[in-house]
Structures are given as structure tokens and as C-alpha cells.
Design a protein around this motif. Structure first.
Motif, short mmCIF file in Angstrom:
data_model
loop_
_atom_site.label_atom_id
_atom_site.label_comp_id
_atom_site.label_asym_id
_atom_site.label_seq_id
_atom_site.Cartn_x
_atom_site.Cartn_y
_atom_site.Cartn_z
N LEU A 24 0.70 -1.12 0.09
CA LEU A 24 0.03 0.14 -0.15
C LEU A 24 0.92 1.27 -0.08
O LEU A 24 1.95 1.30 0.54
N GLY A 25 0.63 2.30 -0.88
CA GLY A 25 1.14 3.45 -0.77
C GLY A 25 2.06 3.78 -2.04
O GLY A 25 3.33 3.43 -1.86
N ARG A 26 1.81 4.32 -2.95
CA ARG A 26 2.67 4.53 -4.23
C ARG A 26 2.80 6.04 -4.61
O ARG A 26 3.51 6.09 -5.66
N ALA A 27 2.11 6.72 -3.77
CA ALA A 27 2.47 8.21 -3.97
C ALA A 27 2.29 8.81 -2.78
O ALA A 27 1.79 8.48 -1.73
N PRO A 28 2.77 10.31 -2.52
CA PRO A 28 2.54 11.00 -1.36
C PRO A 28 0.95 11.09 -0.92
O PRO A 28 0.76 11.04 0.11
N LYS A 29 0.30 11.37 -1.90
CA LYS A 29 -1.30 11.63 -1.72
C LYS A 29 -1.80 10.92 -2.99
O LYS A 29 -1.39 11.03 -3.91
N ALA A 71 -7.21 8.07 -5.45
CA ALA A 71 -7.78 6.64 -5.74
C ALA A 71 -8.61 6.16 -4.60
O ALA A 71 -7.97 5.00 -4.02
N GLY A 72 -9.58 6.32 -4.32
CA GLY A 72 -10.54 5.69 -3.15
C GLY A 72 -10.09 5.87 -1.92
O GLY A 72 -9.12 6.45 -1.68
#
Ligand SMILES: Cc1cc2nc3c(=O)[nH]c(=O)nc-3n(C[C@H](O)[C@H](O)[C@H](O)COP(=O)(O)OP(=O)(O)OC[C@H]3O[C@@H](n4cnc5c(N)ncnc54)[C@H](O)[C@@H]3O)c2cc1C
Length: 545
Positions: free
Chosen positions: A238-243, A246-247
């Protein structure tokens, strides 16, 4: 770590004479407690896991990583709350796991979970073992046995992305070692809870921990940008960008999940630059009410210090904010304000007024984060709100003793006093009522206790309240405390506070957490549990009512 107490035995602390007098004269402590049981006399139930099951576990991690010795089992029994310590001091090892497993990789964790699900073996993820809410004492009912899944071998700093200021680390890394490894890169997490010496990164995420410098660096859950989790039903990454839009953010479902949904096997964490400069100082306020108002203005208008702590009148009198000098307190209410930032001050000099929001950067090198700038700006607010500056001496005393207060607990327990902490949080407008409610509940449930409080985590909309209670042990001290705890939990719920700001839910706060969530909320947790852990092997009896 002491098996029946806190920390490094070499750092054990004697009670100062003033505290002994206070215990005797004010709290009526007359008799020392019964001596603590010896390690050899701790009562353990026989291992219930069959040799075949132990062999199957060893096939996954290797024979030397499956421990069933008395020492290993006792050292993984319960956490470090006061009832935990009282039970261990009494030689009660009934919550011991049958075995301790030491996996060495994510794949081994995942394989162990699959095997334990098939064999109906309950699994307790174990980080530093510093839990204070009963989160390490899983229920045995309906299981072939219980194993502690100790993550100590997953202790690597895996990678450093200096450009993004994100590092990847394994969950068993203890906080001091994590800081030591990060320091080589000029980086820090800035996470310094009072359990810093022993707690792990995985435990911080699993329990939503908050450290002493949360005003500057944020809570631990603010630092987590990504998680890898092994569950009996498969892996989550989980977590591929700072924010992201996507739901719903599933990281939030895992943060604070205390091992009931899965085992965190890697964390991606936001880091900051090591501050080149630290200044801690003291301020005095005439009352807790005035001090609280000053902290609120700082939290809402800035500039925020990195460390911000206000003791109430009783805590200031006892001197709990300066643990190395405990018993030598003073009148009114002490504020500790600490500033950390770049070594080099900006050429344009100190900045006055509101410059930094609580959640924004520190140590980024921007003028807004200059130590002297924030110190001058925050000092102006504190003075305007009625504070009297005390200089850096109280700040240095706080810094020197910042991890030493827990060592006093063992001496107090031995002397015949019970000491425990209660924490909650609420919106600013609710804080006075919450403060009164907790105090009244403790005063009503215990005979002449000493009740102290401080605020050490502030937000724009509210703050946490952290109470320390000392009382004479009467009869069965565990039962005595449990009665008080029940009264306080009910008072917190009724006064609109949360049952925990940073200790978590575990077993001790399960019912109050259910009251906070409501029946639909509880059903959501149960549905997630049924999907991720259909056999219910992960930390049974913890968190979910
Ligand atoms: C003296 C003392 C002072 C403390 N001060 C603070 C403080 O200032 N701030 C604060 O926030 N807390 C504090 N605590 C509470 C405690 O240190 C925190 O809750 C900490 O986050 C626990 O970390 P740990 O590694 O010891 O986890 P553990 O105690 O080992 O585990 C905590 C819970 O998380 C689960 N868990 C552990 N690791 C994982 C994992 N990798 N994956 C899934 N689940 C896992 C466990 O099963 C358990 O339910 C204090 C405790 C003590 C005893």
C-alpha cells in the motif's frame, strides 16, 4: 530489557527521599510490596503445541528460529503496562506463548501465517514488547496453541531515497538503531516516544504511536507513506504516491490495526534532515487553563516549536517534566518548548509571527524553519498569553531525563505504590471537561491518589491529555487498578474524548473502542478481519470486540 520491569537493569533508579516521604505522608503507603518473583519461580503452563506442529513451523524458519525455552517464553509474555508488570512480579506466566518464532523474511512471515491458519495456531506479532494496552496477550480459546512472531530479525534499513526523503525499513528495527542507521545519511525520523529505547518501527505503525517531538515531526502515522503487509489471505502493498485520490486509503486501515489484520513486514517512511541545532527552554504559566490557551494559540497560529509540553499544577509541583530531579518541582505550570532546525540561521534573521503550520516541514532548510525565528515567534505568543520565560535550564533538565521516568515505576511498585498512565485526546473546546472527568473518575475510584497531567501533543483542533496516577497498593493491586481503569474509560467516553491518543486499543480498551465506533463500525472491522484472516489466528481477543 528486564522481564518483570522496564528497561536496562543498569539504569534502575532509587526513589528520592522526597518521593518516599510523599508516598508515606500523602498517599498512605506503609508497607513495601511483596518481593518480585524470581525468574525461576515464574509459573508457565506446559507447551500445548505438538512436536509435529513445532516441526512444521521449524520447516519454515529453521530449527534454531523456533524457541520453546522458559527464558524465551517468559520474555515474550505480555507487554509493559503496570498490570502486566504486577502479574509478572507475582510470577504469573499464564499468558506465555508456547513458542517464539523468529522469521527472517517477508516470505517466511507469509508462509508461517498460512501454516498457522491451517493448523489453527494463534499468532501474536511481537515488536519491542512495550505495549501498554494488553495487545500481546492473545486469547487461546479454540486454538491448538499460541506463538509469538518476534520480528527482531527483520531489522534492516532497506533503502534510502534522499531525493524524495523516503526510506524503506523493516519492522523489527528498534528506534535507536533506526536513528543510528539514518544518521549516516544525515536523516532522522524525529520519533522519540518515552519507550524509544526498546520499541520498533513496526510496533509504532501497528499502534499509531506519537513521540515527544510530535509538534515538529508529526505522529508516526504521519510518517508512514507505504506499508507491505503479510496476511493469511495474501499480501498487501500500500502507498505508491505521497497523496492519492484513488479511493479510500487502505494504509489507514492497517495503521493502528495492532496485528489483527496482518503483519507489517516493511515500512516506507518520510524522513527529515538531522537538525543541526536544538534549543529547549522553559516557561511558567499561572494555571493549567492559561497554559492550555497559550498552546492552543501556538497550534492554531504558529509558529510551532518542535517539542511542546505543558504540565498541570500537580505535575509541576512533583517535577515530573524533569525526571532526573523528581521531587524538586515548583509552583504553577511548566511549559517545555523545544526548537530543532538547521544549524545555519538564515541571513535575514529571526522571523516574527505566524510562519509555520503544524504539519509542515522542519529541517528543510527554509527560513520558516529557523530555530531562532520560531523561538522568537513562539516566545512572543507565550509571553502575550501570560507566560514567564525561565531560560534553557528547565529545557536541558527535561532533555536529560526524557527517557528516564519509566525507570521509577519499578521502584514505586516495589515500594508498595501503583503508578500507571491514562491518555486521551479531544477538541480544544472539550478539553477542560475531559480533564475534570478523568481526574474525578480517578479520585472517586482510588483512595487519595496523586493525579498529574500534561499536554504534549497539540493540533490545530485539539490536544491529548496524559495523566500519571500514583496510589497506595490495597489488596490485589491488579484488581484495584482494573476498577479504576473501568471508571476512567467510562468517564472518557462520556466526556467525548477518544479512548486512546497513542497507546492503542489492545485488550484493555476494546469495549470503549467499540462504544466509540458504534455497531456499524465494529461490523466493518469484523468484515475486514473475516476477509484477511478468516481463521481468526492473528491476535485473537485484541482490538476487535
Ligand atoms: C515506558 C513506556 C513508555 C511509552 N511511551 C510511549 C510514548 O511516548 N508514545 C507512544 O506512542 N507510545 C508509548 N508507549 C507505548 C508503546 O511503546 C507503543 O505502543 C509502541 O508503538 C509499541 O511498539 P513495540 O515495537 O514495542 O510494539 P509491541 O509492543 O511489540 O506491539 C504493539 C502491538 O502491535 C502489534 N505489532 C507489533 N509489531 C507488529 C508488526 N510488525 N505488524 C503487525 N502488528 C505488530 C503487536 O501484536 C501489539 O498488538 C510506551 C510504553 C512504555 C512501556
Amino acid at each position: 530489557m528486564l522481564w518483570s520491569g522496564w528497561g536496562d537493569p543498569a539504569k534502575a533508579r532509587e526513589l528520592p527521599p522526597q518521593i518516599r516521604e510523599l508516598l508515606h505522608d500523602l498517599l498512605g503507603v506503609r508497607e513495601p510490596a511483596a518481593p518480585a518473583a524470581s525468574f525461576e519461580s515464574v509459573r508457565l503452563a506446559p507447551v500445548t503445541l505438538s512436536p509435529a506442529r513445532l516441526a512444521a513451523l521449524a520447516d519454515v524458519v529453521g530449527h534454531e528460529q523456533v524457541l520453546t525455552s522458559r527464558a524465551a517464553r517468559i520474555r515474550h509474555t505480555r507487554g509493559k503496562s503496570t498490570p502486566d508488570l504486577l502479574r509478572m512480579r507475582a510470577g504469573d506466566g499464564s499468558a506465555a506463548p508456547d513458542a517464539v518464532l523468529l522469521p527472517g523474511s517477508h516470505q517466511e512471515v507469509a508462509a508461517l501465517l498460512r501454516l498457522c491458519a491451517a493448523e489453527r495456531i494463534a499468532v501474536v506479532p511481537f515488536g519491542g514488547g512495550t505495549c501498554v494496552v494488553g495487545g500481546l496477550a492473545a486469547s487461546r480459546s479454540g486454538f491448538a496453541g499460541v506463538v509469538a512472531l518476534d520480528l527482531a530479525r527483520l531489522d534492516r534499513l532497506v533503502s534510502v531515497d534522499a531525493e524524495s526523503m523516503v526510506v524503506t525499513a523493516e519492522p523489527g528495527l528498534r528506534a535507536p538503531e533506526a536513528e543510528r542507521l539514518l544518521e549516516r545519511h544525515g536523516l532522522t525520523l524525529g520519533h522519540f516516544p518515552q519507550s524509544y529505547e526498546y520499541a520498533t518501527l513496526g510496533g509504532f505503525a501497528a499502534a499509531r504511536s506519537s513521540g515527544q517531538a510530535s509538534a515538529g515531526y508529526g505522529r508516526f502515522d504521519d510518517m508512514v507513506v507505504g506499508l507491505t503487509v503479510a496476511t493469511p489471505s495474501g499480501d498487501l502493498d500500500l502507498g505508491r504516491a505521497p497523496k492519492s485520490a484513488a479511493g479510500p486509503d487502505l494504509r489507514q486501515l492497517l495503521l493502528g490495526s495492532e496485528g489483527v489484520f496482518g503483519v507489517i513486514t516493511a515500512l516506507r517512511l518520510r524522513v527529515r534532515r538531522v537538525p543541526g541545532r536544538r534549543v529547549y527552554e522553559g516557561w511558567r504559566f499561572a494555571s493549567f487553563r492559561e497554559g492550555t490557551a497559550a498552546l492552543r494559540v501556538l497550534a492554531q497560529e504558529g509558529p510551532l516549536p518542535t517539542v511542546l509540553r505543558l504540565s498541570d499544577e500537580t505535575e509541576t509541583m512533583i517535577g515530573l517534566a524533569r525526571p532526573d530531579d523528581i521531587g524538586g518541582g515548583s509552583s504553577s505550570c511548566l511549559v517545555i518548548a523545544g526548537y530543532e532546525g538547521p544549524a545555519e540561521e538564515p541571513a535575514e534573521g529571526p522571523i516574527e509571527g505566524p510562519v509555520e503550520r503544524p504539519t509542515e516541514g522542519l529541517g528543510t532548510g527554509s527560513p520558516a524553519t529557523s530555530v531562532e525565528g520560531r523561538r522568537a515567534g513562539a516566545g512572543a505568543v507565550l509571553a502575550r498569553m501570560g507566560g514567564v520565560p525561565l531560560g534553557t535550564e528547565p529545557g536541558r533538565a527535561w532533555e536529560h531525563g526524557r527517557f528516564s521516568a519509566p525507570y521509577l515505576r519499578d521502584s514505586l511498585l516495589a515500594a508498595g505504590a501503583t503508578v500507571e498512565t491514562i491518555e486521551t485526546a479531544g477538541f480544544w473546546s472539550a478539553l477542560p471537561r475531559l480533564y475534570d472527568a478523568v481526574r474525578l473518575a480517578l479520585l472517586g475510584a482510588l483512595e487519595s491518589p496523586l493525579v498529574m497531567c500534561h499536554i504534549s501533543h497539540v493540533y490545530e483542533t485539539g490536544a491529548s491529555l496524559y495523566f500519571t496516577v500514583v496510589t497506595a497498593q490495597k489488596g490485589d493491586p491488579v484488581a484495584q487498578w482494573e476498577r479504576a481503569k473501568e471508571a476512567v474509560s467510562a468517564a472518557i467516553v462520556a466526556a467525548g474524548g477518544t479512548i486512546s491518543h497513542h497507546h492503542g486499543v489492545g485488550r484493555d480498551h476494546r469495549e470503549a473502542y467499540a462504544a466509540e465506533l458504534g455497531p456499524v463500525g465494529v461490523d466493518i472491522l469484523r468484515a475486514v478481519k473475516a476477509r484477511l484472516d478468516p481463521s481468526g489466528i492473528l491476535n485473537p481477543g485484541i482490538l476487535i470486540p
